[in-house]
Design a protein around this motif. Structure first.
Motif, mmCIF file in Angstrom:
data_model
loop_
_atom_site.group_PDB
_atom_site.id
_atom_site.type_symbol
_atom_site.label_atom_id
_atom_site.label_comp_id
_atom_site.label_asym_id
_atom_site.label_seq_id
_atom_site.Cartn_x
_atom_site.Cartn_y
_atom_site.Cartn_z
ATOM 1 N N VAL A 117 8.547 -25.495 -28.430
ATOM 2 C CA VAL A 117 9.623 -24.626 -27.964
ATOM 3 C C VAL A 117 9.802 -24.709 -26.455
ATOM 4 O O VAL A 117 10.831 -24.301 -25.930
ATOM 5 C CB VAL A 117 9.434 -23.165 -28.423
ATOM 6 C CG1 VAL A 117 9.607 -23.069 -29.928
ATOM 7 C CG2 VAL A 117 8.097 -22.619 -28.004
ATOM 8 N N ASN A 118 8.816 -25.247 -25.772
ATOM 9 C CA ASN A 118 8.994 -25.515 -24.347
ATOM 10 C C ASN A 118 9.048 -27.026 -24.190
ATOM 11 O O ASN A 118 8.030 -27.702 -24.287
ATOM 12 C CB ASN A 118 7.841 -24.917 -23.531
ATOM 13 C CG ASN A 118 7.865 -23.404 -23.543
ATOM 14 O OD1 ASN A 118 8.864 -22.781 -23.201
ATOM 15 N ND2 ASN A 118 6.762 -22.802 -23.969
ATOM 16 N N PHE A 176 13.351 -25.177 -29.820
ATOM 17 C CA PHE A 176 13.907 -23.824 -29.875
ATOM 18 C C PHE A 176 15.329 -23.875 -30.435
ATOM 19 O O PHE A 176 15.659 -23.219 -31.412
ATOM 20 C CB PHE A 176 13.903 -23.205 -28.471
ATOM 21 C CG PHE A 176 14.154 -21.729 -28.492
ATOM 22 C CD1 PHE A 176 13.093 -20.843 -28.597
ATOM 23 C CD2 PHE A 176 15.446 -21.225 -28.420
ATOM 24 C CE1 PHE A 176 13.319 -19.475 -28.631
ATOM 25 C CE2 PHE A 176 15.676 -19.857 -28.459
ATOM 26 C CZ PHE A 176 14.614 -18.983 -28.551
ATOM 27 N N GLY A 181 7.747 -18.503 -29.761
ATOM 28 C CA GLY A 181 8.774 -18.347 -28.753
ATOM 29 C C GLY A 181 8.471 -19.091 -27.478
ATOM 30 O O GLY A 181 7.312 -19.377 -27.167
ATOM 31 N N ASN A 182 9.530 -19.415 -26.736
ATOM 32 C CA ASN A 182 9.309 -20.083 -25.457
ATOM 33 C C ASN A 182 9.069 -19.054 -24.355
ATOM 34 O O ASN A 182 9.194 -17.845 -24.561
ATOM 35 C CB ASN A 182 10.466 -21.045 -25.141
ATOM 36 C CG ASN A 182 11.812 -20.342 -25.063
ATOM 37 O OD1 ASN A 182 11.870 -19.125 -24.899
ATOM 38 N ND2 ASN A 182 12.884 -21.093 -25.178
ATOM 39 N N THR A 183 8.709 -19.537 -23.190
ATOM 40 C CA THR A 183 8.330 -18.673 -22.082
ATOM 41 C C THR A 183 9.439 -17.688 -21.735
ATOM 42 O O THR A 183 9.198 -16.499 -21.510
ATOM 43 C CB THR A 183 8.041 -19.550 -20.832
ATOM 44 O OG1 THR A 183 7.358 -20.721 -21.267
ATOM 45 C CG2 THR A 183 7.200 -18.820 -19.839
ATOM 46 N N VAL A 220 11.842 -16.403 -23.542
ATOM 47 C CA VAL A 220 12.010 -15.338 -24.516
ATOM 48 C C VAL A 220 10.864 -14.335 -24.437
ATOM 49 O O VAL A 220 11.071 -13.124 -24.513
ATOM 50 C CB VAL A 220 12.120 -15.961 -25.926
ATOM 51 C CG1 VAL A 220 11.859 -14.940 -26.992
ATOM 52 C CG2 VAL A 220 13.489 -16.590 -26.119
#
Lengths: 344, 344
Positions: free
Chosen positions: A154-155, A236, B195-197, B199
């Motif tokens: 997601v990153n 994401f 989740g990414n950073t 979010v």
């Protein structure tokens, strides 16, 4: 050829479907129909053995049961799964791929744990930083398109997007039989001026690689128009694109079902239309496209939906088998080498 | 009350629909049906005037035509639009909002140019860094959900996500009549570990704001399940979610149409089902949800699809009117102040 099914306990805790019948019945179907494969089933022997008794002796001889004490729950964090569940069915299945006892592993368990275990145990191919989750989506004209990444990372970096493009291209070539598959980057607009920094950098990079048939940007609605064979995006965005389109498909189908209980005329129309609508839904429904491959690893790992039906889980097994027959990891390795050499 | 329609020339160059009839006929319909509004039409007088002749004298008295020489093309970059097209219909429309001659502006022109002009001329409200593009989406149970940002900012910060949450909450309260609307963050999983950073940081922030009814994460498919009233995401992801779900809806409908030319039984089913399917499509079709508001500005700007039908453009005008009646920018300003005070 050895094939590996992880009959993962943790599915029991997720989605309400009854485990193990769903996964086991899909696995037994695969055993019966594919005599060129051997199977290793990981899980609770007391649950698996009675089911195996239903197989013919010849079929049963191709199945090994590996009893596991541990279960990775859907709520376990990836690090918990990695550190504390040494005898989980998922870990045993992945270890079999790591040690080359098996060519592929299929699991319907905790996605985060699966990705983490696969990454640490099987490792990525040289030139690939992180594996990607990829799945087929329906398009107009009964074609299929590959969308990746669906949430493995997601990153994301622009270099990762570039690697996804290479891997997706190989998968489309092998699994869809496409010559020079059209690879596109998912963006918010087709004009060059649009897009975030990540996408723009990947675009610049992809333009310089003759080994790929890179066709530029596509927007979200183009996923379904057969404009590209491979659509590349960060994990994401890909996950959201997959799930929001699934969500809309479900909304449409539920709406039709609801109409059945509305006035007589609507009810009649809906009743008559239901087979048609079902045939359409079957084309767009996630089950058929179940089986997201975790690619970029030194082995084959396929992730089934946690609440998959037996049919859907069987599709995931088929996908793993096809990847094993086509030796997808080796093909990706060779393509990555070609691309890296081109850039020297 | 003054209302402002930008009959933007550039639409002619986009999507193949014939301008100006589409936009002008929508505008004239709004003039006829809403006598509490005055209208300023920006564009080529020689095109607009003959159409105006069709109005009654009373209706025509509420319309002012502002002749513009320039046109912002769909291919113009935002900076070109800002620097070189001083007499474009879009710029004139936005200037009218900037100078308070008009309460709202509606345009179907180049999105990037519209956002850029609105941002530089109208300016954002205090406490808002960048405006967001927001639209309604259908959900189960005939409710509507607000999704933002749809692409105003493709490089987003967690602070921006927080501001979108505040603005979305106000809009849902005002436009959907919801008490304490449920605000959710779009993510790839409901678990906290996912989740990414970006979010995760926004999630932490939103949890600490009692003035918002923040309900946590939702996934892509939850947009359509009436789980939340406001779904917040970055402009890149939001745009992809919107367009990929639109794409799937189109795929389903096209599939039905195609069946009409298949075998007799399918043809019959499809023929019978078509009205039903159309009624469903109308509920999910983008036209009805046309009119993405650019919120967070010191004035009202509504963006219509570039290839909108007259009906769809009329919906966009209606949305701008409702925002003007409800004084949405003032409501957002007041909410932002409340939230900022809470955090002192």
């Amino acid at each position: 050829m050895t094939y590996f099914v992880s009959a993962n306990h943790s599915v029991r805790y997720h989605g309400g479907r009854s485990w193990p019948p769903v996964i086991l019945s899909a696995a037994l179907r695969a055993v019966r129909l594919h005599s060129d494969f051997n199977f290793i089933l990981c899980g609770d022997r007391s649950v698996i053995d009675p089911e195996l008794a239903k197989l013919s002796d010849a079929d049963r001889s191709r199945v090994t049961v590996r009893h596991c004490e541990d279960v990775i729950a859907m709520t376990d964090s990836p690090s918990q799964a990695l550190r504390h569940k040494k005898d989980s069915s998922m870990r045993r299945a992945i270890e079999a791929v790591q040690t080359k006892q098996a060519d592929a592993c299929v699991s319907a368990g905790n996605t985060g744990a699966l990705m983490c275990l696969a990454y640490y145990l099987i490792k990525t191919l040289q030139g690939i930083d992180r594996p990607a989750l990829v799945s087929f989506m329906p398009t107009a004209g009964h074609h299929r398109v590959l969308l990746l990444d669906l949430g493995a990372n997601v990153n994301c970096t622009s270099e990762a997007l570039f690697q996804y493009a290479v891997m997706g291209s190989v998968l489309a070539e092998q699994m869809l039989g496409k010559q020079r598959p059209r690879v596109a980057l998912l963006n918010v607009g087709e004009e060059d001026i649009k897009g975030n920094t990540l996408v723009k950098m990947a675009d610049e990079h992809l333009k310089q690689v003759p080994a790929l048939n890179y066709i530029g940007y596509v927007e979200g609605d183009d996923i379904f128009t057969d404009y590209a064979d491979v659509v590349v995006t960060d994990g994401f965005t890909g996950n959201v694109a997959l799930k929001s389109s699934e969500g809309l498909a479900k909304l449409v189908v539920n709406e039709v079902k609801k109409q059945s209980s509305s006035n007589l005329w609507s009810r009649l129309m809906a009743r008559i239309a239901l087979p048609l609508l079902k045939s359409i839904y079957n084309r767009v429904n996630p089950d058929q496209y179940n089986g997201a491959s975790l690619i970029g690893l030194r082995g084959i790992v396929v992730k089934s939906h946690g609440n998959a039906s037996a049919d859907a889980f069987y599709y995931a097994i088929l996908q793993a088998m096809q990847e094993a027959r086509l030796r997808v990891p080796e093909q990706i390795k060779s393509k990555i080498e070609t691309v890296l050499l081109e850039q020297l």
